[in-house]
Design an enzyme around this catalytic site. Structure first.
Site, short mmCIF file in Angstrom:
data_model
loop_
_atom_site.label_atom_id
_atom_site.label_comp_id
_atom_site.label_asym_id
_atom_site.label_seq_id
_atom_site.Cartn_x
_atom_site.Cartn_y
_atom_site.Cartn_z
N LYS A 112 0.84 -1.21 0.00
CA LYS A 112 0.00 0.00 0.00
C LYS A 112 0.87 1.26 0.00
CE LYS A 112 -0.30 -0.25 5.04
NZ LYS A 112 -1.14 -0.60 6.18
N TYR A 153 12.80 31.70 4.76
CA TYR A 153 11.58 32.44 5.09
C TYR A 153 11.51 32.83 6.56
CZ TYR A 153 9.58 31.01 0.58
OH TYR A 153 9.33 30.83 -0.74
C1 LIG Z 1 -0.30 -1.56 6.91
C2 LIG Z 1 -0.84 -2.82 7.43
C3 LIG Z 1 -0.02 -3.94 7.60
C4 LIG Z 1 1.49 -3.89 7.44
O1 LIG Z 1 2.06 -3.40 8.65
P1 LIG Z 1 3.65 -3.32 8.86
O2 LIG Z 1 3.80 -2.84 10.27
O3 LIG Z 1 4.15 -2.31 7.89
O4 LIG Z 1 4.20 -4.66 8.62
C5 LIG Z 1 -0.62 -5.13 7.95
N1 LIG Z 1 -1.95 -5.21 8.15
C6 LIG Z 1 -2.77 -4.15 8.05
C7 LIG Z 1 -4.23 -4.32 8.30
C8 LIG Z 1 -2.24 -2.90 7.70
O5 LIG Z 1 -3.06 -1.85 7.62
#
Ligand SMILES: *Cc1c(COP(=O)(O)O)cnc(C)c1O
Length: 369
Positions: free
Chosen positions: A37, A263
């Site tokens: 993701k 700035y």
């Molecule tokens: C993002 C996510 C993961 C992955 O988590 P990590 O800590 O990056 O391994 C796993 N399960 C869900 C439901 C998530 O939202």
């Protein structure tokens, strides 16, 4: 040709190393979901997923339907779990062969209706239960209601049962995590009894894999571990950060005591100061929290702190006493000397936020030998 300009170099061999390390923590037969993701935590969803597919990952997970569609449009044929689908685009899941995580009773009804309308039989879904994170998920009290609906809906079939741990990286919360694991087990057992078939069970993120063997069940979901971090230095030793963020110097200037930089004149020189303007800013994902010296970048082997406020396209660094010229490389973070984890923590945030915030404008360059 040597790549130039501001870029995130992504080491696909390090990704391979991390994948094998994480798998080595699992029993033979436990399935592995690669979480890609948010543009594979900033590293580029297509290239990263293609590499993981070649390595043999069993599953992918994205947060949203659009991210999963991008994978399908780029030769990803493995099952894809959509962690956070929403009702307005559930139909696309069926069109593109995506497995939605169903996290509410209304969503179950909506998805079943789509599956029926599209003449599906046993379309695979995953049911998410809330076991204590109190984010998305069906509450345990609704288990029987959900089971009744599933039993009377031949158009769907439960492929997996999911939950998410609230504090798997924090061993002070071990008792709470163990309670989550027990509740999940109870829900899974009851579900399998009533439905009468095997269901995949997955509750662990990266820290769950590393800290809680009892939470591995039949499948695990790893994101940050693939990208090189285990939320604890004792695991980081075995993982390799896959990204190196590099920019370069556009201009160098020397000012006298009392003169100011950037700035709102927030940096005031105490002495004669030589500084460089670097071609990266908050428009690239280096947020303003990294200003005022909170971030030290590497220039020709020396650490150089930021001066004053970070601008949208540029930031300024103190190079007094450092040999540097226009065009020289500036390393923002790298796998050894100054990791993204260190950089994020020095400014009060976490590597997840820093990495996912790296913007589209930063070129991704893929390296492998
Ligand atoms: C993002 C996510 C993961 C992955 O988590 P990590 O800590 O990056 O391994 C796993 N399960 C869900 C439901 C998530 O939202």
């Amino acid at each position: 040709m040597q790549p130039k300009g501001t870029r995130l170099e992504v080491n696909l061999n390090a990704l391979e190393h991390n994948y094998h390390y994480l798998r080595s923590k699992l029993d033979h037969g436990t399935k592995f979901i690669s979480v890609v993701k948010a543009n594979a935590y900033g590293h580029g969803i297509v290239e990263v997923a293609q590499k993981l597919q070649d390595l043999g990952t069993d599953y992918f997970a994205t947060a949203y339907v659009e991210e999963a569609v991008e994978l399908r449009n780029n030769k990803i044929v493995k099952p894809i779990l959509v962690l956070h689908a929403q009702q307005h685009n559930l139909e696309i899941c069926i069109d593109r062969c995506l497995e939605p995580v169903i996290y509410s009773v209304e969503m179950l009804d909506a998805f079943t209706a789509f599956a029926k309308a599209k003449n599906q039989q046993s379309y695979p879904i995953h049911i998410e239960f809330n076991t204590g994170l109190n984010r998305i998920g069906i509450d345990a009290v609704d288990l029987d209601k959900v089971l009744d609906k599933i039993k009377s809906s031949p158009e769907i079939k439960v492929r997996g049962l999911q939950s998410h741990l609230a504090a798997s990286e924090d061993l002070d919360e071990e008792a709470f995590t163990n309670k989550q694991i027990l509740l999940f087990e109870k829900l899974a057992d009851r579900m399998q009894d009533v439905l009468g078939y095997e269901i995949l069970k997955h509750e662990s993120n990266t820290s769950g894999i590393l800290n809680f063997k009892s939470a591995h069940f039949s499948m695990v979901r790893s994101g940050i571990g693939l990208y090189g971090f285990g939320n604890d230095l004792k695991f980081d030793k075995h993982l390799k950060p896959i990204g190196t963020l590099i920019s370069n110097i556009s201009q160098i200037r020397t000012i006298e005591a009392g003169e100011t930089v950037s700035y709102n004149r927030m940096f005031v020189a105490k002495d004669r100061t030589t500084y460089a303007v670097v071609a990266i800013g908050h428009g690239d994902g280096i947020n303003r929290i990294y200003g005022y010296g909170k971030l030290k970048v590497q220039v020709n082997g020396h650490a150089a702190p930021t001066l004053g406020i970070i601008c949208m396209d540029m930031l300024m660094i103190d190079i007094t006493g450092i040999e540097a010229s226009v065009g020289d490389e500036v390393v923002i973070f790298d796998p050894q000397v100054h990791t993204s984890r260190q950089m994020a923590e020095d400014a009060g945030t976490i590597s997840y936020e820093l990495l996912t915030g790296i913007q589209k404008r930063v070129k991704r360059v893929y390296l492998s030998n």
